[in-house]
Design a protein around this motif. Structure first.
Motif: not given
Ligand code: MG
Ligand code: UDP
Length: 324
Positions: A103, A105, A107, A206, A209
Motif C-alpha cells: 500500500d 500509505d 501500512q 500493522r 496510515r
Molecule cells: Mg491503508
C-alpha cells in the motif's frame, strides 16, 4: 528511458507494486522509505507505481519525484478502477523474479521486505505478511473482517488466510499463473490464495496510515466482501434448494395439522394473523433467494461482456540515479 546496467545483470530483480489513489501526500515519503529499506547490493529493484485515476496531484508527484536507487515505472490508468484492478495493472508490468504488492500509505511496512525475501531465498514461492495486531483498525472493521474471513472460508474451497492482506511476496511462477487468469472482476486476495504454491507466513504489527485518509468506505468494503464470496463460492446459490425443502416439509406438516383439525373439529374461524405472517415471511424469503440469484446473474452478465479490468493511459519509466 531505462538503460540496463551491466553490473545489475546477474542480480535478481524484485518488483514492488504500489497502487496510488489520491495519495499525493504519501508519494515522496513512501518512495523514500522504500529506498531506505531495500538491499541494492544483492538485488536490483523496480517500483511499479500505479496511479489509479487520482484526482489530486499524485501523478504529477510520481512523475517529478527525485530519483532513487530503484527503477520507477509509473502506470497511469485512464480512470479510477479500484485497488484490485490497479494491482492487476501493476502485476502486468512487473518484470521481477519476485513481486511484492504494498500500500502507498506505509501500512504495509517496507521494513518487512528483507524478511519476506529471506523466506523466499529459503525456497518458498509465497511469503504472506500477517497482521498480528490490528489495533490500528477500528473495532467495527476488525469485527466485520473477522466475520468475513470465517464466512468465506466456510463457503469456499480455497483457504483465504485470516489477517493477511495483499501484502506478500510472490515468486515469478505465481505471477505468471495470475496473469493467465481471464476474469475481469478480480478479488486479488482470493486469486492469490487460489494459485497455491509453497507458502509461509511472516508476522508483523500493522501501523496506522501515514498521511491522508482511508479510501475504503464501509459500502466499498461490503461490496468487496460480496465480490469475494460470489467469486469463490456458489454455496449461497445452492443453499436455496435446501431452504426450499425445509420450508416445504414444514408447510406439509402444518398443512396436515390444519386439515386434520378441520376434519375432527369442523371449520375454524379463518386465521387472519397466521395467514398474513406466513405470507409475508414466505415472500421475504423468496425475495432474498431472488436477490442472491441476482448477485450471481449480475456477475455473469458483467463478466460475459469481456471488458478488460483496467485501461492503461500511459506508462512512464525512470532510470536509477546512481549519483544519489
Ligand atoms: Mg491503508
Ligand atoms: N487504492 C487504489 N484505488 C482505490 C482505492 C485505494 O489504488 O480505488 C489504494 C490506496 O491508494 C492505497 C491502497 O489501495 O495504496 C489501500 O487503500 P487504503 O489505505 O485507503 O485502505 P485501508 O488501508 O484503509 O484498508
Amino acid at each position: 528511458m531505462f538503460v540496463s546496467d551491466p553490473d545489475t545483470q546477474d542480480r535478481k530483480l524484485i518488483s514492488l507494486v504500489v497502487p496510488f489513489y489520491n495519495e499525493e501526500a504519501n508519494v515522496e515519503s513512501t518512495l523514500a522509505v522504500i529506498a531506505e529499506n531495500i538491499d541494492t547490493q544483492r538485488y536490483s529493484w523496480e517500483v511499479i507505481a500505479v496511479n489509479d485515476g487520482s484526482s489530486d496531484d499524485t501523478l504529477k508527484k510520481l512523475l517529478t519525484v527525485r530519483s532513487f536507487e530503484f527503477k520507477l515505472v509509473v502506470v497511469d490508468l485512464s480512470r479510477n478502477f479500484g485497488k484490485e484492478a490497479a494491482l492487476s495493472a501493476g502485476l502486468e508490468q512487473a518484470m521481477g523474479d519476485a513481486v511484492i504488492p504494498l500500500d502507498a500509505d506505509l501500512q504495509d511496512p517496507p521494513q518487512l521486505i528483507s524478511m519476506l525475501i529471506e523466506k523466499w531465498e529459503e525456497g518458498y514461492d509465497v511469503v504472506l505478511a500477517r497482521r498480528v495486531d490490528r489495533s490500528s483498525d477500528s473495532f467495527l472493521k476488525r469485527a466485520t473482517a473477522g466475520a468475513f474471513y470465517s464466512v468465506i472460508n466456510r463457503l469456499s474451497d480455497v483457504e483465504i488466510p485470516h489477517h493477511v492482506g495483499d501484502f506478500r511476496l510472490m515468486d515469478r511462477r505465481v505471477i505468471d499463473v495470475l496473469k493467465t487468469l481471464p476474469e475481469a472482476r478480480r478479488f486479488m486476495k482470493g486469486l492469490f490464495a487460489w494459485a497455491g504454491f509453497r507458502t509461509t507466513i511472516v508476522d508483523y504489527i500493522r501501523p496506522e496510515r501515514n498521511l491522508g485518509d482511508s479510501k475504503f468506505s464501509g459500502w466499498k468494503l461490503w461490496n468487496l466482501a460480496l465480490e469475494g464470496i460470489t467469486s469463490f463460492s456458489i454455496v449461497p446459490l445452492k443453499i436455496w434448494t435446501y431452504i426450499g425443502f425445509i420450508v416445504a416439509a414444514c408447510s406439509f406438516i402444518y398443512g396436515s395439522f390444519i386439515v386434520g383439525r378441520t376434519i375432527l373439529f369442523g371449520v375454524d374461524v379463518p386465521g387472519y394473523a397466521s395467514l398474513t405472517s406466513i405470507l409475508l415471511f414466505m415472500s421475504g424469503l423468496q425475495m432474498i433467494g431472488l436477490g442472491v440469484l441476482g448477485e450471481y446473474v449480475g456477475r455473469i452478465y458483467l463478466e460475459s461482456k469481456r471488458r478488460p479490468a483496467f485501461v492503461v493511459r500511459s506508462v512512464h519509466k525512470k532510470a536509477i540515479n546512481r549519483d544519489s
